[in-house]
Design a protein around this motif. Structure first.
Motif, short mmCIF file in Angstrom:
data_model
loop_
_atom_site.label_atom_id
_atom_site.label_comp_id
_atom_site.label_asym_id
_atom_site.label_seq_id
_atom_site.Cartn_x
_atom_site.Cartn_y
_atom_site.Cartn_z
N ASP A 69 14.68 -20.72 31.35
CA ASP A 69 13.73 -21.12 32.38
C ASP A 69 12.28 -21.12 31.92
O ASP A 69 11.38 -20.65 32.63
N GLY A 70 12.03 -21.59 30.72
CA GLY A 70 10.67 -21.69 30.21
C GLY A 70 10.12 -20.42 29.59
O GLY A 70 9.02 -20.44 29.04
N ALA A 71 10.83 -19.32 29.69
CA ALA A 71 10.40 -18.07 29.06
C ALA A 71 11.11 -17.94 27.72
O ALA A 71 12.21 -18.48 27.53
N ASP A 72 10.47 -17.29 26.77
CA ASP A 72 11.11 -17.07 25.48
C ASP A 72 10.61 -15.78 24.84
O ASP A 72 9.52 -15.30 25.13
N ALA A 73 11.47 -15.24 24.00
CA ALA A 73 11.13 -14.02 23.26
C ALA A 73 11.80 -14.11 21.90
O ALA A 73 12.75 -14.86 21.69
N LYS A 74 11.27 -13.33 20.97
CA LYS A 74 11.81 -13.27 19.62
C LYS A 74 12.04 -11.81 19.28
O LYS A 74 11.19 -10.96 19.56
N PHE A 75 13.21 -11.53 18.70
CA PHE A 75 13.58 -10.16 18.34
C PHE A 75 13.86 -10.06 16.85
O PHE A 75 14.66 -10.85 16.32
N TRP A 76 13.21 -9.12 16.18
CA TRP A 76 13.58 -8.78 14.81
C TRP A 76 14.88 -7.98 14.88
O TRP A 76 15.10 -7.23 15.83
#
Length: 80
Positions: free
Chosen positions: A32-39
């Motif tokens: 829904d237009g949100a994003d995150a990145k995880f190491w």
């Protein structure tokens, strides 16, 4: 953009061009237009978050931790 898996409407993926030199293994999560990145290493950590609230981010972090081996395997297979 290889999708590793989908979970409750969230897409867990990485990009086929992950920098030069390539960044260490990680996963992007979007919905829904949100994003995150995880190491992924040495432990699961948020690299950035754009739009997820703290509760959702914590939930997603748990999913990444639970499925880290699957994500790393997909990363290694794609980039080898």
């Amino acid at each position: 953009m290889p999708v590793v898996f989908r979970w409750k409407g969230y897409r867990f993926h990485f990009f086929s061009n992950e920098g030069d030199p390539r960044e260490p293994a990680h996963i992007h999560v979007t919905k829904d237009g949100a994003d995150a990145k995880f190491w992924l290493q040495p432990e699961v950590n948020v690299a950035y978050n754009r739009g997820f609230n703290a509760r959702t981010l914590s939930l997603l972090s748990g999913v990444v931790e639970e499925r880290r081996e699957e994500i790393e395997r997909a990363w290694d297979e794609f980039f080898s």
